[in-house]
Design an enzyme around this catalytic site. Sequence first.
Site, PDB file in Angstrom:
ATOM      1  N   ILE A 176       0.894  -1.167   0.000  1.00 12.35           N
ATOM      2  CA  ILE A 176       0.000   0.000   0.000  1.00 12.35           C
ATOM      3  C   ILE A 176       0.927   1.210   0.000  1.00 12.35           C
ATOM      4  CG2 ILE A 176      -0.215  -0.170   2.542  1.00 12.35           C
ATOM      5  CD1 ILE A 176      -2.912   1.222   2.371  1.00 12.35           C
ATOM      6  N   SER A 177       0.681   2.162  -0.890  1.00 12.77           N
ATOM      7  CA  SER A 177       1.546   3.339  -1.001  1.00 12.77           C
ATOM      8  C   SER A 177       1.448   4.198   0.252  1.00 12.77           C
ATOM      9  CB  SER A 177       1.125   4.182  -2.207  1.00 12.77           C
ATOM     10  OG  SER A 177       1.137   3.397  -3.372  1.00 12.77           O
TER      11      SER A 177
END
Length: 213
Positions: free
Chosen positions: A59-60
């Site tokens: 997940i960024s």
Amino acid sequence: MTSQRTRIRMIERLREQGIIDEFVLNAMNIVPRHLFVEAALASRAYEDVSLPINFGQTISSPWTVARMTALLREKAKHPLEKVLEIGTGCGYQTAILSRIAREVYSIERIGPLLTRTRIRLLKMGVRNVFLRHADGMLGLPEAGPYNGIILTAFIREIPEALLGQLSIGGRVVFPRGDRKQHLCLIEHTTEGFVESVLDEVMFVPMLPGTVNR
Ligand code: SAH
């Protein structure tokens, strides 16, 4: 550690980091980021780091999500009409997009990852998102053209097929490169495509084909 207060602190940090688009900050204030990561990592969900999700994906970081969303919106006064995302992953960016666009189309190549994300978004009551299990390199021409296209995995060059699905005035935001990656913004103007190379970033690669289990 997963409370509204923690989220407000994340928003304050994003402001300090130069994110000024209130639409984006508001979306990130509302969407509970800790529900997109494994329970064991929930206490770290609001730190400015990328975190592992499943299937070797990540997940960024909050800043990356905010920056890409702000670039896509370009200070628009209204929600965007239609946005296409390639690389749904855990669906956090997708949920943020659902608050800045009327319709969001998102494509993910890993079937079981998308199944979990589909359930998560449904439970959260996110309704204006259409998810598709496919290789996103070809986009989704049948629902286009889009006002914005966002890629959440890096690639050397943007596929022509995706540029063809961008409306005039529309924008593509994606990480370009290989070992070194930079955010790249392509604007579709009446004169043609105009490209800018921006911040250095770190993403997982865009891969061909689909994974079914
Ligand atoms: N925005 C996501 C990022 C996940 S990482 C999040 O916040 O969770 C990037 C995602 O892109 C991975 O889930 C990966 O499986 C997906 N991906 C990579 N290549 C793809 C392709 N060709 N088509 C669709 N999805 C792809």
